[in-house]
Design an enzyme around this catalytic site. Structure first.
Site, PDB file in Angstrom:
ATOM      1  CG  HIS A 188      -2.114  -1.004   1.029  1.00 27.95           C
ATOM      2  ND1 HIS A 188      -3.031  -0.770   0.142  1.00 27.95           N
ATOM      3  CD2 HIS A 188      -2.234  -2.167   1.608  1.00 27.95           C
ATOM      4  CE1 HIS A 188      -4.130  -1.588   0.218  1.00 27.95           C
ATOM      5  NE2 HIS A 188      -3.549  -2.334   1.069  1.00 27.95           N
ATOM      6  CD  GLU A 427     -15.836   2.973 -33.924  1.00 29.38           C
ATOM      7  OE1 GLU A 427     -14.671   3.204 -33.769  1.00 29.38           O
ATOM      8  OE2 GLU A 427     -16.649   2.194 -33.441  1.00 29.38           O
ATOM      9  CG  ASP A 451     -11.449   2.280 -36.091  1.00 22.86           C
ATOM     10  OD1 ASP A 451     -10.403   2.230 -36.752  1.00 22.86           O
ATOM     11  OD2 ASP A 451     -12.224   1.636 -35.477  1.00 22.86           O
ATOM     12  CB  CYS A 498     -13.771   8.462 -26.870  1.00 25.43           C
ATOM     13  SG  CYS A 498     -14.527   7.277 -28.243  1.00 25.43           S
TER      14      CYS A 498
END
Lengths: 546, 86
Positions: A188, A427, A451, A498
């Site tokens: 941790h 896309e 894309d 995005c």
């Protein structure tokens, strides 16, 4: 100059004096002059005080490093409620007429040794936690407050090991970095260091003569230079300055809105591939997750991930984001993303082939497993679903039908399902041209510009020979985006981006002028993008035309 | 007596945080709960460190046994807990 190596927890440079911290072995009397009942009472009140301190540390950590990382202090509180632990302490006090300090120290050592002996790295790391809680109770019993490890001057702390609570309590303004002999990158403490952005090295074989000497901790190269040569020191100072400039810039932007000088606001979300990235999302102050690439769950797996396994992942992300939006893109596999167990054929033209929604709509059992997992997780946060590679209204309706079928099945079983917003990736040029009709079917669009560029320009992204022709700023691509934004808005959809273009600072103004509602970028790009947005003024006329 | 089995899917296994939550959930039930790992090691459901001490990993099968109280309802609640958290 001496050089020692270790494992770096965080890329960064710290320059300053070393300060070696030796945990003082507090000498405690073994036999008590009080009655066992009185010792038990001392123990009980110290235990409660320790739990209260831990509650305070939980709040501090929650503020500084987020819920996921703060949870350790909640676990510590629960460990102090553990029956076996309490029984062991009581037993020692009662049968040996021991002091509470002695009983707690001994019990802590015993439990810690048990964990340390396990064959599991995660559990071994828990032995530190047991020592930590025991040390806390003993400090309260002996009247020592939380120790000040650092002294007056800012320094690089050197220790055998640091407990999570020691790490969180350190005064960050005086802590330049830390070096430990033990500890794992799994601990941790290591996670906290990463989240607090403190350069740290573990596994360093230091010696006590280092105390007070000037050193450079070079996280990039996993080493520490003690009494560095003048040239090296100068070079490192330069590098450190660069890092600091970058860091200061970003820290100053946290919790500030993504708003232009003339008051236009845009949402900035982050893209993630797995649960581990969520920490980065929070650390970089993104307002939500704009793209959770769920295919990485499949790519990291040797067989189809089960509904329960996926549910656990989606739920953890949703819970950790605590009500902030999490947009999960359904399986986008195929083309350049392959998993053997899908048994997909080799294709002549994979980018135009059997992939994403095309697989999901023909192999519905795979699709349903994922949708059920997402719907179940939606009861634990704010989840949106986004379908990839859409070219027609038919596909969206089919996908929505499958989703509805899953929802009904779950509700019939009495399983809780939350409200889920539905969107699609834009896309393909087909989706852009059909945007008006598609917008009628969904609540949002997210433009996948990688894309979209490849399909619009008919350029294979994987072919390096085409780099000279690949222009993501091509007006054809930007007009595609504008068309989708306008069509979406006309039908009440919000529209985000995005793909990689979202983080392209030279286009931020263009996107804002187009009316894009959200940009989703990699977590480290969130704050730099915020800086760009906050420097724009849209009231001035634009010189850019499409 | 009522018991069920569960295969752990969480990548880090039955680690500290879900173990803590599990103990919390079990303490609210009116059945005595035992958690056993394949190979015989077992722990009382109210004991956090003992449960962590089982060192249950991903793909391990655990057997959860309930005794006394409303076994059916408690078993269903625990099964749900495992599915959602582990």
């Amino acid at each position: 100059m001496q050089v020692a190596t270790g494992r770096s927890i965080l890329n960064g440079i710290a320059i300053g004096p070393l300060r070696i911290y030796q945990k003082k072995e507090t000498q405690t009397a073994q036999t008590s002059t009080l009655t066992p009942a009185e010792e038990l009472e001392r123990f009980e009140s110290a235990r409660l005080a320790a739990q209260k301190q831990l509650g305070g540390l939980y709040d501090k950590a929650l503020e500084e490093v987020g819920e996921e990382n703060a949870a350790i202090f909640e676990i510590h509180q629960m460990m102090l409620d553990d029956d076996d632990y309490l029984d062991a302490v009581k037993n020692i006090i009662e049968t040996q007429s021991a002091t509470a300090e002695y009983a707690v120290t001994t019990t802590g050592e015993n439990f810690s040794a048990t964990f340390a002996a396990m064959d599991d790295a995660y559990m071994q790391a828990r032995s530190v936690d047991v020592k930590d809680i025991s040390g806390r109770v003993v400090n309260i019993l002996t009247g020592q407050g939380d120790k000040d490890l650092l002294g007056e001057e800012a320094a690089i702390l050197v220790a055998d090991d640091l407990t999570p609570s020691e790490t969180v309590q350190l005064d960050k303004s005086k802590l330049l970095g830390f070096i430990t002999r033990h500890g794992s990158s799994n601990s941790h403490t290591a996670i906290l260091a990463r989240t607090m952005n403190i350069p740290a090295l573990i596994g360093v074989d230091f010696n006590d003569s280092w105390d007070g000497k000037l050193a450079v901790l070079d996280g990039y190269n996993h080493c520490v230079y003690v009494e560095p040569a003048a040239e090296l020191l100068a070079a490192m100072e330069e590098k450190r300055k660069e890092d600091l400039k970058q860091e200061a810039l970003l820290q100053g932007l946290k919790k500030k809105p993504n708003v232009t000088l003339d008051g236009k606001e845009i949402k900035v979300y982050a893209n993630i591939g797995n649960v581990g990235d969520v920490g980065l999302v929070l650390q970089n102050d993104a307002q939500g997750i704009g793209l959770f690439r769920s295919e990485f769950i499949y790519l990291d797996s040797k067989d189809f991930p089960s509904e329960d396994a996926q549910f656990a992942i989606y739920k953890r992300v949703a819970e950790t984001m605590a009500g902030k939006k999490v947009i999960i893109r359904t399986l986008d596999i195929g083309a350049d993303k392959q998993a053997d167990y899908f048994g997909l054929d080799k294709e002549e033209n994979p980018a135009l082939g059997y992939r994403a929604i095309r697989i999901c709509l023909t192999r519905r059992e795979i699709f349903k497993t994922q949708l059920r997992a997402i719907l179940r997780a939606s009861a634990f946060g704010t989840i949106s679903i986004m379908f990839p590679m859409i070219i027609s209204v038919r596909e969206v309706r089919d996908a929505k039908d499958v989703l509805e079928e899953c929802r009904k099945e779950l509700l019939a079983q009495g399983t809780a399902v939350g409200e889920v917003e539905i969107g699609i990736m834009i896309e393909t040029p087909a989706a852009v041209m059909m945007a008006e009709e598609l917008a009628e079917e969904v609540q949002f669009f997210s433009l996948g510009t990688n894309d979209l560029t490849q399909y619009t320009l008919a350029i294979d992204r994987q072919n390096p020979k085409l780099d000279a022709f690949y222009d993501p700023h091509h007006p054809a691509v930007l007009r595609m985006i504008r068309h989708a934004v306008e069509a979406g808005h006309r039908h009440g959809c919000w529209v985000g981006i995005c793909g990689e273009l979202g983080a392209d600072a030279t286009l931020t103004e263009t996107f804002l002028r187009m009316g894009v509602d959200e940009l989703s970028v990699s977590p480290p790009a969130v704050l730099p993008l915020r800086k760009v947005i906050r420097g724009l003024d849209l009231s001035k006329p634009s010189h850019k035309i499409l | 007596m009522r018991s069920f089995q569960y295969t752990i899917t969480d990548p880090i296994g039955l680690h500290a945080r879900p173990a803590g939550l599990l103990v919390k959930a079990i303490k609210e039930l009116d059945s005595a709960v035992t958690i056993a790992k394949e190979g015989g090691k077992s722990a009382a459901g109210t004991k956090l460190m003992a449960i962590m001490g089982l060192s249950v990993k991903k793909d391990d099968v655990v057997t959860i046994t309930l005794e006394g109280g409303n076994e059916e309802a408690n078993a269903a609640a625990l099964e749900k807990f495992f599915k959602e958290n582990l």
